[in-house]
Every structure is written in C-alpha cells, then in structure tokens.
Design a protein around this motif. Sequence first.
Motif, PDB file in Angstrom:
ATOM      1  N   ILE A 148       0.842  -1.211   0.000  1.00  0.00           N
ATOM      2  CA  ILE A 148       0.000   0.000   0.000  1.00  0.00           C
ATOM      3  C   ILE A 148       0.873   1.256   0.000  1.00  0.00           C
ATOM      4  O   ILE A 148       0.603   2.233  -0.712  1.00  0.00           O
ATOM      5  CB  ILE A 148      -0.943  -0.006   1.210  1.00  0.00           C
ATOM      6  CG1 ILE A 148      -1.923  -1.178   1.109  1.00  0.00           C
ATOM      7  CG2 ILE A 148      -1.699   1.317   1.313  1.00  0.00           C
ATOM      8  CD1 ILE A 148      -2.808  -1.346   2.320  1.00  0.00           C
ATOM      9  N   ILE A 149       1.933   1.241   0.801  1.00  0.00           N
ATOM     10  CA  ILE A 149       2.838   2.398   0.867  1.00  0.00           C
ATOM     11  C   ILE A 149       3.497   2.643  -0.490  1.00  0.00           C
ATOM     12  O   ILE A 149       3.574   3.787  -0.973  1.00  0.00           O
ATOM     13  CB  ILE A 149       3.902   2.183   1.958  1.00  0.00           C
ATOM     14  CG1 ILE A 149       3.248   2.180   3.342  1.00  0.00           C
ATOM     15  CG2 ILE A 149       4.984   3.258   1.876  1.00  0.00           C
ATOM     16  CD1 ILE A 149       4.181   1.776   4.465  1.00  0.00           C
ATOM     17  N   ALA A 150       3.975   1.558  -1.119  1.00  0.00           N
ATOM     18  CA  ALA A 150       4.630   1.698  -2.422  1.00  0.00           C
ATOM     19  C   ALA A 150       3.664   2.231  -3.471  1.00  0.00           C
ATOM     20  O   ALA A 150       4.026   3.084  -4.294  1.00  0.00           O
ATOM     21  CB  ALA A 150       5.206   0.355  -2.862  1.00  0.00           C
ATOM     22  N   LEU A 151       2.426   1.733  -3.453  1.00  0.00           N
ATOM     23  CA  LEU A 151       1.422   2.225  -4.400  1.00  0.00           C
ATOM     24  C   LEU A 151       1.090   3.696  -4.139  1.00  0.00           C
ATOM     25  O   LEU A 151       0.893   4.476  -5.075  1.00  0.00           O
ATOM     26  CB  LEU A 151       0.155   1.377  -4.312  1.00  0.00           C
ATOM     27  CG  LEU A 151       0.224  -0.010  -4.965  1.00  0.00           C
ATOM     28  CD1 LEU A 151      -1.039  -0.809  -4.657  1.00  0.00           C
ATOM     29  CD2 LEU A 151       0.411   0.129  -6.474  1.00  0.00           C
TER      30      LEU A 151
ATOM     31  N   PHE B 189      11.789  17.168  10.920  1.00  0.00           N
ATOM     32  CA  PHE B 189      10.452  16.683  11.255  1.00  0.00           C
ATOM     33  C   PHE B 189      10.220  15.318  10.615  1.00  0.00           C
ATOM     34  O   PHE B 189      10.918  14.950   9.666  1.00  0.00           O
ATOM     35  CB  PHE B 189       9.389  17.675  10.774  1.00  0.00           C
ATOM     36  CG  PHE B 189       9.547  19.057  11.332  1.00  0.00           C
ATOM     37  CD1 PHE B 189       9.104  19.359  12.611  1.00  0.00           C
ATOM     38  CD2 PHE B 189      10.158  20.062  10.583  1.00  0.00           C
ATOM     39  CE1 PHE B 189       9.244  20.629  13.133  1.00  0.00           C
ATOM     40  CE2 PHE B 189      10.307  21.333  11.095  1.00  0.00           C
ATOM     41  CZ  PHE B 189       9.853  21.618  12.374  1.00  0.00           C
ATOM     42  N   PRO B 190       9.249  14.558  11.113  1.00  0.00           N
ATOM     43  CA  PRO B 190       8.949  13.264  10.489  1.00  0.00           C
ATOM     44  C   PRO B 190       8.603  13.432   9.013  1.00  0.00           C
ATOM     45  O   PRO B 190       7.805  14.308   8.643  1.00  0.00           O
ATOM     46  CB  PRO B 190       7.741  12.761  11.292  1.00  0.00           C
ATOM     47  CG  PRO B 190       7.856  13.443  12.615  1.00  0.00           C
ATOM     48  CD  PRO B 190       8.428  14.789  12.326  1.00  0.00           C
TER      49      PRO B 190
ATOM     50  N   ILE C  31      10.020   5.341   1.024  1.00  0.00           N
ATOM     51  CA  ILE C  31      10.411   3.981   0.646  1.00  0.00           C
ATOM     52  C   ILE C  31      11.633   3.535   1.450  1.00  0.00           C
ATOM     53  O   ILE C  31      11.718   2.389   1.915  1.00  0.00           O
ATOM     54  CB  ILE C  31      10.697   3.899  -0.857  1.00  0.00           C
ATOM     55  CG1 ILE C  31       9.404   4.083  -1.655  1.00  0.00           C
ATOM     56  CG2 ILE C  31      11.365   2.579  -1.226  1.00  0.00           C
ATOM     57  CD1 ILE C  31       8.366   3.019  -1.405  1.00  0.00           C
ATOM     58  N   ALA C  32      12.586   4.442   1.666  1.00  0.00           N
ATOM     59  CA  ALA C  32      13.781   4.108   2.440  1.00  0.00           C
ATOM     60  C   ALA C  32      13.432   3.758   3.881  1.00  0.00           C
ATOM     61  O   ALA C  32      14.077   2.911   4.501  1.00  0.00           O
ATOM     62  CB  ALA C  32      14.773   5.274   2.411  1.00  0.00           C
ATOM     63  N   ALA C  33      12.402   4.412   4.428  1.00  0.00           N
ATOM     64  CA  ALA C  33      12.004   4.138   5.805  1.00  0.00           C
ATOM     65  C   ALA C  33      11.095   2.925   5.924  1.00  0.00           C
ATOM     66  O   ALA C  33      10.857   2.437   7.029  1.00  0.00           O
ATOM     67  CB  ALA C  33      11.288   5.359   6.394  1.00  0.00           C
TER      68      ALA C  33
ATOM     69  N   VAL D  50       1.694   5.007   6.601  1.00  0.00           N
ATOM     70  CA  VAL D  50       3.116   5.361   6.618  1.00  0.00           C
ATOM     71  C   VAL D  50       3.551   5.698   8.035  1.00  0.00           C
ATOM     72  O   VAL D  50       2.843   6.387   8.769  1.00  0.00           O
ATOM     73  CB  VAL D  50       3.397   6.544   5.664  1.00  0.00           C
ATOM     74  CG1 VAL D  50       4.840   7.020   5.810  1.00  0.00           C
ATOM     75  CG2 VAL D  50       3.111   6.155   4.224  1.00  0.00           C
ATOM     76  N   ASN D  51       4.727   5.220   8.414  1.00  0.00           N
ATOM     77  CA  ASN D  51       5.309   5.530   9.719  1.00  0.00           C
ATOM     78  C   ASN D  51       6.777   5.869   9.533  1.00  0.00           C
ATOM     79  O   ASN D  51       7.590   5.006   9.193  1.00  0.00           O
ATOM     80  CB  ASN D  51       5.158   4.352  10.673  1.00  0.00           C
ATOM     81  CG  ASN D  51       5.777   4.651  12.035  1.00  0.00           C
ATOM     82  OD1 ASN D  51       5.800   5.796  12.473  1.00  0.00           O
ATOM     83  ND2 ASN D  51       6.273   3.626  12.701  1.00  0.00           N
TER      84      ASN D  51
END
Length: 539
Positions: free
Chosen positions: A35-38, A96-97, A147-149, A209-210
């Motif tokens: 889901i994150i990648a999409l 920041f995040p 993506i890195a995280a 996302v986190n």
Amino acid sequence: METKSPNDDHCNSRLTEEIKELTVPSYPTPGRLTIIALTCSISGFLSGLDQTILATAIPQITNDFHTLNGIAWWTSSYLLTSATFQLVYGRCNTLFPVKFVYMSANALFALGSLICTVAPNSVALIAGRAIAGVGVAGIMSGNVLIIAASAPLARRASLTGMMFAFLGLASLVGPFIGGVLTDRATWRWCFGINLPISAMVIASTALFVNTPLPPRAQTMTLSEKIRHFNVPGTALLTLSFFCLIFALQRGASDSWRDHAVIALLVLFVVLFAAFGLWTYMSGQGIEPPLRYRDVWFTSIYAGCVSGGMFVPITYMPVWFQAVIGASAIRSGVMITPLIAAFVAMSIISGVTTEHVSYYNPAMLLGVVLSAVGGGLMATLKPLATQSMWVGYQMLYGFGAGAGVPPPMLVIQTVLPEEDIPMGVAIVSLSQMLWSAVVVAIAQPIFEGELKSALRHKLPGINIETQINAGARELAKTYPPEQLETVISAYSDAIVKVFHITVALSCVAFPCALLIRWKSMTSKTDAATPGEQESEKVRP
C-alpha cells in the motif's frame, strides 16, 4: 597479564546483539508495504502527469486567454518553485517526520491544482502552477525517503523501479489525457483530476506510513529548527532567479538594451550575491556534497539533459497543431513516440547499468543520441513525412531515456551515506532550475523568430493581434492566400527552439567524460576518510 574470561566474551556478544536490535529499524508487513509503495507511486504519477499534461492543452489555453505571452510562465513558474524549494524540503525532512512533511507537500500540490482549475486568467494560472510546484518539490524527495524508511536496502531497488514506471507512464499518457480533456471537456480538468487523487494519497499516508523523527532533530530546540530552515536564503535565491528568467524573456522578445532588462539582470546579481553573503554569515557554509567534483559535473549534466528534454515536450505539440493542423488529442498521440522511447530506454538503461555496474556508458550514449535526435528535429519542415517526425522523436527519446536516470546513481555511488540526501536534492535542484531557465529562453526565441518571419513575409498584417489569436486552427485566423506562409513561419520558429536541446547535449558530453568511473558494486556503506578526501574538490 590480565586474561579475558568467557563471561566477558558472552557479555560483549549480548551487548552487540542488543545494539543491533536497537539500530535495525522495524519495517511494515508485506501487505502494508504494498500500500505504501502504491501510494508513493500514485503521488509520483500525479507529479509526472502535471509536467506533461499541459503540453497538448497550451494552444487552447492561448485561445481562451487570448495571449501567447504566458506559455513560458505556465511551465517555468512550476519548475522554478519545485527547484528552489528542494533544499528547503531536504532540511525539513531532517527536522520533522517525513510523513508529515510529505502530507503537507501533497496538500500544497492539491491547493495549486485547485487554483489552476478555476483560474480566470493567465496570472491566476501562473500563481496556481507556482504553488503546485512547491508541493511537487516535497513529493519528489518524500517518495524516496518514505520507501527508504519502509523497506530494507535490498528491497528498495524494485520498489523504486515501480515508482519510475509510474512516472514514465504519466509522461506517456499525460499529453494524450491533456488532449482528450481539452477536446472533449475543458483544459481545466487537466488540473481538476489531481484533487481527489491527492486526497486519497494524503489519507493513505496518514493511515499506513510511519517515519520516525530523525535522531538529530530529537535533541534540537524549536529555535534551532527554525534557524535551519534558512528562510531568508531561500527567499533571496528564489527572487534572484525570478529576476533572471524575467530578464531573459523580456530581453529576447524586446531588446537586451532595454532599461528594465538591465535592471533585472543587475538585481539578479545583487540578490544572488546577497544569498551567498547570507549563507556565509549564517554559518551554514557550503553543502558537504558540493565539496565533491563529481557532484558538480553530475549536476551540470543532469541540468542540461533534463532542461533540454522540456523543449521538445513543450513545443512538438505546438508544431503538430500549428503546422500539421492536428487536434489536441491527435497531437498527444503524435508525441507518443518520444515519450514511449524515453520510458523504454529508461528501463533498458537501468537494467544494463545494473548489469555492468557502471553508469558512465548510459550517460555518454544518452547525450550523443539526444544531440543527434534534437538536431534532426530542428530540420523538420511542414511537408515532413510521418516516418521522419516519428523517427526523430524516437531517437531523441532514446537518448533522454538513457541520460536522465544515471545522475541519481552517481550521487548514491560517489557520496558517503550521510551526504546522499542533500546530494540528491542538489541534483534535483539543478534539473528543475535548468529546465525553468531553458523554457524561459525558448519562449522569446520562438516569439521573436515568428514575429520576424511574419513581418518579412506579410508586412501588412497586425503581428500582435494575429499572434495573440493563438497557435491552434490557423486556417480560421488567416485567409487562404496567407495560410501557407504563416504555417511555414510557425514551423521555422518552432524548430529554431530545438537548437537549444542540441547545444545542451553538447555541453553535457564533456561533463559525462569527466565523471569518474566507479563501480556501483564496490561501494561500502561508508567511504574511508582517505577516500573521501581524495574525491573532494581541491581548493
């Protein structure tokens, strides 16, 4: 002599394992990662779509607003803000995040799209494009960082490849979608379609996302964070390049001796010097990646290749509609060979580069093919056959596809890990800023050549009135006895602009030669101090 007991070794082993557990990040489950990648891919798709969807809509917008003067600013205002805010987002993502910075960037992009959708005139459209560009600056870097995280290094290549596939798809379908919306509905939907999709991206980011707060920011006070934003420096840099682009446009279309042009150029120098002075006095100093000569050559190369590509993407649809008489939809189809070749070669180049472990061959091949393809496009005439304009576009597309991706690989190969994020931001800044300047230069060249040809061939007509009528459906604007002459003038003026692409490819070639050949498989997690020092620019 002291002896080490087995208990000491056992304690050291346990301590090492505990440290590893603390430093190794926890990644989302496969389903959540999908889901994150999409989400990142769709957001990148919108960014890419916004760069090309306007190409086939420009002639109709010129008709609606009754002006040709805004063509450059409809594109360059977007590129200018997306360029100058790259370093700002780089600092924001360290303070920041990333999740919240990314959501804010998408919200700004949606706001800019809304303004463009309801724009009553060219000025409002330019303002909306500028605001959307601010958002895109954060989206581009945010996609990579999210993506890195969210995935280990071994998985990021495939996920990044998917994002580039979506970006390439956007470039391919953008002109076609723009043409369909312009002909079947209204060009305003070219921006309106961003709104619901951006809302879904923001919602998905909030839910799935986190990204933890960067370690450095955890110990910083609010005043320290504010100081690291470098708001005065960014404002000075933005204003300086605004003056430069405005001066380039006015000088080429009117006169370089005009007092306003001279004043703008002087103001550019003053503001840019003030930016340098502020950077020095604020103690921020030169960015670490700029201490490496390969970063300088790579940034120039990336700027030339990316800037050169925006010329045919912007002006080939104008050539198809003004010279061949194509509709907006058909011109979107007719530019497909260029974009399809770019997408195909980007994939082929990536696979080949990964196989040979060197980025240099793709960079050299890219500028050679781009120069040849751009030169051939500059020879197009009104009677050019379909095989000619298809083949020329494909040749240039293959060159751009080979040359655009490698600069990011260079940065990731030659820089220490801690300098890569800012290095990527610097290359992105160069790509977008050169593109903004190139588009601003191309517009006055096109207008100047067109006006000169019409004055020479049709001395009795009102040049300004006829040009402001727009570049689409010339047969409805000019009588039959003048139409052939006007079409020839438009064709000659447009292809003159393609010489910019050829010149930039020629500048990029020596830069590609000067970039070191360094195997992508030989890089360790961090270069040794001696290696880092040997690769830096010597004073």
